[in-house]
Design an enzyme around this catalytic site. Structure first.
Site, PDB file in Angstrom:
ATOM      1  N   HIS A   1     111.255  37.856 -23.248  1.00  0.00           N
ATOM      2  CA  HIS A   1     110.795  39.398 -23.674  1.00  0.00           C
ATOM      3  C   HIS A   1     111.131  39.391 -25.009  1.00  0.00           C
ATOM      4  O   HIS A   1     111.814  38.852 -25.807  1.00  0.00           O
ATOM      5  CB  HIS A   1     111.736  40.130 -22.552  1.00  0.00           C
TER       6      HIS A   1
ATOM      7  N   CYS B   1     117.439  41.268 -30.601  1.00  0.00           N
ATOM      8  CA  CYS B   1     116.743  41.307 -29.370  1.00  0.00           C
ATOM      9  C   CYS B   1     115.195  41.719 -29.837  1.00  0.00           C
ATOM     10  O   CYS B   1     114.357  41.696 -28.999  1.00  0.00           O
ATOM     11  CB  CYS B   1     117.104  42.207 -28.246  1.00  0.00           C
TER      12      CYS B   1
ATOM     13  N   HIS C   1     109.717  32.161 -15.256  1.00  0.00           N
ATOM     14  CA  HIS C   1     108.973  31.602 -16.525  1.00  0.00           C
ATOM     15  C   HIS C   1     107.975  32.263 -16.966  1.00  0.00           C
ATOM     16  O   HIS C   1     106.904  31.429 -17.184  1.00  0.00           O
ATOM     17  CB  HIS C   1     108.985  30.213 -16.041  1.00  0.00           C
TER      18      HIS C   1
ATOM     19  N   GLU D   1     121.355  40.100 -17.654  1.00  0.00           N
ATOM     20  CA  GLU D   1     120.916  39.381 -19.011  1.00  0.00           C
ATOM     21  C   GLU D   1     121.832  38.331 -19.306  1.00  0.00           C
ATOM     22  O   GLU D   1     121.296  37.152 -19.618  1.00  0.00           O
ATOM     23  CB  GLU D   1     120.424  40.395 -19.838  1.00  0.00           C
TER      24      GLU D   1
END
Length: 137
Positions: free
Chosen positions: A14, A23, A68, A127
């Site tokens: 992401h 990020c 995935h 995460e």
């Protein structure tokens, strides 16, 4: 009250558009999702839910879809562009209408599972090994 928890895992990529840290770049996680279900002590059944059933439901509704895949925010032009390239090359994507933060994923997963697990009490999305978000309504 008794709470039982089953953990399932999936790998996904992401981006956090408009984030000021690292990020903001395309990256991935091995997500760990803790699915917690509650029951009342003294009920006739001797288990809140069969762990095998809980795992099956979580895998069916979450892992099979997200594993995935590139999770992208449909509200972000840049993320939609990346998703188009990913899809064009035969790779998996999951479109969501908000940023793919752990907090938002925890709420999404709760809402996704609630119809199949009426006694669902919480979802925790990890995460990393030491960073998670929990959603409880």
């Amino acid at each position: 009250m008794i709470i039982v928890t089953k953990t399932v895992k999936f790998d996904a990529a992401h981006i956090l558009t408009n984030h000021q840290g690292l990020c903001k770049n395309l990256h991935g996680h091995t997500y760990r999702v803790d699915v917690s279900v509650s029951g009342v002590e003294g009920e006739e059944r001797d288990m809140v839910i069969d762990f095998k059933d809980l795992k099956h439901i979580a895998n069916e509704l979450i892992c099979n879809k997200f594993d995935h895949a590139f999770i992208y925010n449909t509200e972000s032009e840049g993320e939609r562009e990346i998703a188009a390239v990913v899809e064009k090359n035969g790779m998996r994507t999951v479109a969501i209408p908000f940023r793919s933060t752990a907090e938002n994923l925890a709420k999404l997963f709760f809402e996704t599972l609630k119809s199949r697990i009426p006694t669902l009490s919480a979802i925790r999305v990890w995460e990393t090994a030491d960073s998670s978000a929990e959603y409880k309504p």
